[in-house]
Motif scaffolding. Structure first.
Motif, PDB file in Angstrom:
ATOM      1  N   ILE A  95     -25.113  50.465  33.126  1.00 43.58           N
ATOM      2  CA  ILE A  95     -24.135  51.254  32.371  1.00 43.58           C
ATOM      3  C   ILE A  95     -22.717  50.838  32.744  1.00 43.58           C
ATOM      4  N   PHE A  96     -22.464  50.655  34.015  1.00 41.62           N
ATOM      5  CA  PHE A  96     -21.130  50.217  34.420  1.00 41.62           C
ATOM      6  C   PHE A  96     -20.882  48.759  34.030  1.00 41.62           C
ATOM      7  N   THR A  97     -21.939  47.988  33.898  1.00 38.58           N
ATOM      8  CA  THR A  97     -21.776  46.620  33.394  1.00 38.58           C
ATOM      9  C   THR A  97     -21.255  46.651  31.963  1.00 38.58           C
ATOM     10  N   LYS A  98     -21.792  47.576  31.181  1.00 40.45           N
ATOM     11  CA  LYS A  98     -21.300  47.745  29.806  1.00 40.45           C
ATOM     12  C   LYS A  98     -19.825  48.136  29.812  1.00 40.45           C
ATOM     13  N   GLN A 115     -14.611  54.217  25.427  1.00 44.26           N
ATOM     14  CA  GLN A 115     -14.220  53.457  24.227  1.00 44.26           C
ATOM     15  C   GLN A 115     -15.409  53.068  23.335  1.00 44.26           C
ATOM     16  N   GLY A 116     -16.331  53.998  23.158  1.00 44.07           N
ATOM     17  CA  GLY A 116     -17.459  53.739  22.284  1.00 44.07           C
ATOM     18  C   GLY A 116     -18.466  52.733  22.800  1.00 44.07           C
ATOM     19  N   ARG A 117     -18.366  52.360  24.068  1.00 43.62           N
ATOM     20  CA  ARG A 117     -19.255  51.326  24.619  1.00 43.62           C
ATOM     21  C   ARG A 117     -20.627  51.877  25.005  1.00 43.62           C
ATOM     22  N   LEU A 118     -20.708  53.172  25.197  1.00 37.79           N
ATOM     23  CA  LEU A 118     -21.968  53.761  25.620  1.00 37.79           C
ATOM     24  C   LEU A 118     -22.589  54.551  24.486  1.00 37.79           C
ATOM     25  N   ASN A 119     -23.894  54.437  24.368  1.00 39.05           N
ATOM     26  CA  ASN A 119     -24.586  55.216  23.356  1.00 39.05           C
ATOM     27  C   ASN A 119     -25.069  56.537  23.946  1.00 39.05           C
ATOM     28  N   LYS A 120     -25.728  57.328  23.141  1.00 38.14           N
ATOM     29  CA  LYS A 120     -26.183  58.655  23.569  1.00 38.14           C
ATOM     30  C   LYS A 120     -27.167  58.551  24.732  1.00 38.14           C
ATOM     31  N   GLU A 121     -28.009  57.540  24.698  1.00 33.81           N
ATOM     32  CA  GLU A 121     -28.991  57.373  25.776  1.00 33.81           C
ATOM     33  C   GLU A 121     -28.309  57.056  27.101  1.00 33.81           C
ATOM     34  N   ILE A 161     -28.707  59.340  30.406  1.00 34.94           N
ATOM     35  CA  ILE A 161     -29.181  58.793  31.682  1.00 34.94           C
ATOM     36  C   ILE A 161     -28.201  59.125  32.805  1.00 34.94           C
ATOM     37  N   THR A 162     -26.925  58.941  32.504  1.00 39.34           N
ATOM     38  CA  THR A 162     -25.889  59.208  33.501  1.00 39.34           C
ATOM     39  C   THR A 162     -25.875  60.669  33.904  1.00 39.34           C
ATOM     40  N   HIS A 163     -25.892  61.541  32.922  1.00 36.80           N
ATOM     41  CA  HIS A 163     -25.865  62.984  33.197  1.00 36.80           C
ATOM     42  C   HIS A 163     -27.067  63.396  34.044  1.00 36.80           C
ATOM     43  N   LYS A 164     -28.254  62.939  33.671  1.00 37.84           N
ATOM     44  CA  LYS A 164     -29.461  63.317  34.407  1.00 37.84           C
ATOM     45  C   LYS A 164     -29.446  62.765  35.820  1.00 37.84           C
ATOM     46  N   ALA A 165     -28.962  61.542  35.981  1.00 32.87           N
ATOM     47  CA  ALA A 165     -28.928  60.929  37.309  1.00 32.87           C
ATOM     48  C   ALA A 165     -27.969  61.676  38.235  1.00 32.87           C
ATOM     49  N   GLN A 192     -17.068  60.304  40.901  1.00 30.25           N
ATOM     50  CA  GLN A 192     -16.471  59.124  40.250  1.00 30.25           C
ATOM     51  C   GLN A 192     -17.201  58.797  38.947  1.00 30.25           C
ATOM     52  N   ILE A 193     -18.516  58.830  38.994  1.00 27.33           N
ATOM     53  CA  ILE A 193     -19.313  58.525  37.802  1.00 27.33           C
ATOM     54  C   ILE A 193     -19.048  59.549  36.709  1.00 27.33           C
ATOM     55  N   GLN A 194     -19.034  60.816  37.072  1.00 29.39           N
ATOM     56  CA  GLN A 194     -18.814  61.870  36.080  1.00 29.39           C
ATOM     57  C   GLN A 194     -17.430  61.758  35.456  1.00 29.39           C
ATOM     58  N   ALA A 195     -16.441  61.436  36.277  1.00 32.61           N
ATOM     59  CA  ALA A 195     -15.088  61.296  35.759  1.00 32.61           C
ATOM     60  C   ALA A 195     -14.977  60.104  34.815  1.00 32.61           C
ATOM     61  N   THR A 196     -15.641  59.020  35.162  1.00 32.89           N
ATOM     62  CA  THR A 196     -15.592  57.811  34.333  1.00 32.89           C
ATOM     63  C   THR A 196     -16.279  58.018  32.995  1.00 32.89           C
ATOM     64  N   ILE A 197     -17.457  58.621  33.035  1.00 36.14           N
ATOM     65  CA  ILE A 197     -18.267  58.745  31.838  1.00 36.14           C
ATOM     66  C   ILE A 197     -17.688  59.741  30.830  1.00 36.14           C
TER      67      ILE A 197
END
Length: 254
Positions: A242-245, A195-201, A205-209, A183-188
Motif C-alpha cells: 500500500i505504501f509502495t502505491k 490522491q486517488g491512488r488507493l482503492n476501497k480494498e 486492509i489498512t483500517h483492519k490492520a 502514522q499509517i492512520q494519518a497518512t491514509i
C-alpha cells in the motif's frame, strides 16, 4: 529560585548532571553549585513530596483552609538555576505515588533542564524503576535527549541500571508500534497523500490492520519487547504494497 529544604537532595541531583559532563571543567560551576551556596528556604510541598505524603500534597492544593494553598502551584513550578523543579527531587527519591498525584495539578512531565535532562533521565540515572514506569504511563517523552543526545535509556545504560534499561527498551518498542499505527492512520486519511491512488480494498486492509494492532495493544497481557517488534513487523509487511502505491510518482499514476 527554587531551593530545597534538604541540601543533600540537590547535592545528589547535581551529581547526575556532573557525571554527564564527562568531568569537563568547562561545565558551569555556578549551575552545578549555585543552589548549595544559597540560604535554604522552607517548602512545605517539598517536605510532603519527599516523604511520600500524597495526602499532604493534595491538602496543600485542595484544602481552602491550608495556608499554602494559594502558592501551591508556585511552590511546584519554581526552578533552580539549571531548570530543576520539585519533581526532579521526587523522581530521584522514587516517590511514584506523589508524582502521579502531582500530575493532576498541571505539571509538565516533558519539561527539560537547561541541559536537556528530563524526569525520565533523572529516574533512570538513579535506578528508580517504578518511577520510570509511572512516568511512561503518564506519557513522559521516552525519546527526549539531553544536550549530549542521550535518551533516558542511554543514561540508565551508562550507570548500569540494568532493569531500567530493559524497561525502557520495552517501552520504546511499545511506543514505536503505537507511533506506526498513528502514522499509517494519518497518512491514509490525508486526501493530498492518497490522491486517488488507493482503492476501497486498500483502505479496508489498512483500517483492519491498524484496528487489529490497536486491539492487540489494549488487550494483550504482559507482552514482551519481542512481541512489540513482531507486531510492528507484521504491520509493516501488510502495509508495504500500500505504501509502495503511495510512493509512486504522480506522473506514473495510471
Amino acid at each position: 529560585m527554587f531551593l530545597l529544604s534538604s541540601q543533600v537532595v540537590w547535592k545528589e541531583m547535581e551529581l547526575v548532571e556532573e557525571k554527564e559532563s564527562s568531568g569537563s571543567v568547562e561545565v558551569s560551576t555556578l549551575e552545578d553549585l549555585g543552589p548549595q551556596e544559597e540560604p535554604v528556604t522552607f517548602n512545605p510541598l517539598l517536605r510532603a513530596a519527599l516523604t511520600g505524603n500524597t495526602e499532604g500534597v493534595q491538602q496543600i492544593f485542595d484544602d481552602p483552609e491550608d495556608p499554602d494553598r494559594e502558592k501551591a502551584t508556585e511552590l511546584l513550578m519554581e526552578k533552580d538555576i539549571v531548570g530543576r523543579d520539585l519533581l526532579y527531587a521526587t523522581c530521584m527519591a522514587g516517590k511514584s505515588d506523589v508524582i502521579r498525584t502531582l500530575a493532576k495539578y498541571g505539571v509538565d512531565l516533558k519539561d527539560k533542564t537547561a541541559r536537556g535532562y528530563t524526569l525520565l533521565h533523572c529516574a533512570a540515572a538513579w535506578g528508580q524503576l517504578e518511577t520510570l514506569k509511572t512516568l511512561v504511563e503518564l506519557d513522559a517523552d521516552i525519546f527526549a535527549t539531553t544536550f549530549r543526545g542521550e535518551k533516558a535509556r542511554d543514561i540508565a545504560y551508562r550507570y548500569e541500571q540494568t532493569e531500567c534499561v530493559e524497561f525502557l527498551d520495552w517501552a520504546e518498542a511499545k511506543q514505536n508500534l503505537r507511533l506506526l499505527i498513528v502514522q499509517i492512520q494519518a497518512t491514509i486519511t490525508d486526501p493530498e497523500k492518497v490522491q486517488g491512488r488507493l482503492n476501497k480494498e486498500d483502505k479496508s486492509i489498512t483500517h483492519k490492520a491498524c484496528q487489529a494492532k490497536t486491539d492487540w495493544l489494549e488487550n494483550t497481557k504482559e507482552p514482551t519487547m519481542q512481541d512489540f517488534l513482531d507486531q510492528k513487523q507484521q504491520l509493516e509487511d501488510i502495509m508495504l504494497p500500500i505504501f509502495t502505491k503511495l510512493a509512486t510518482p504522480r506522473d506514473a499514476d495510471v
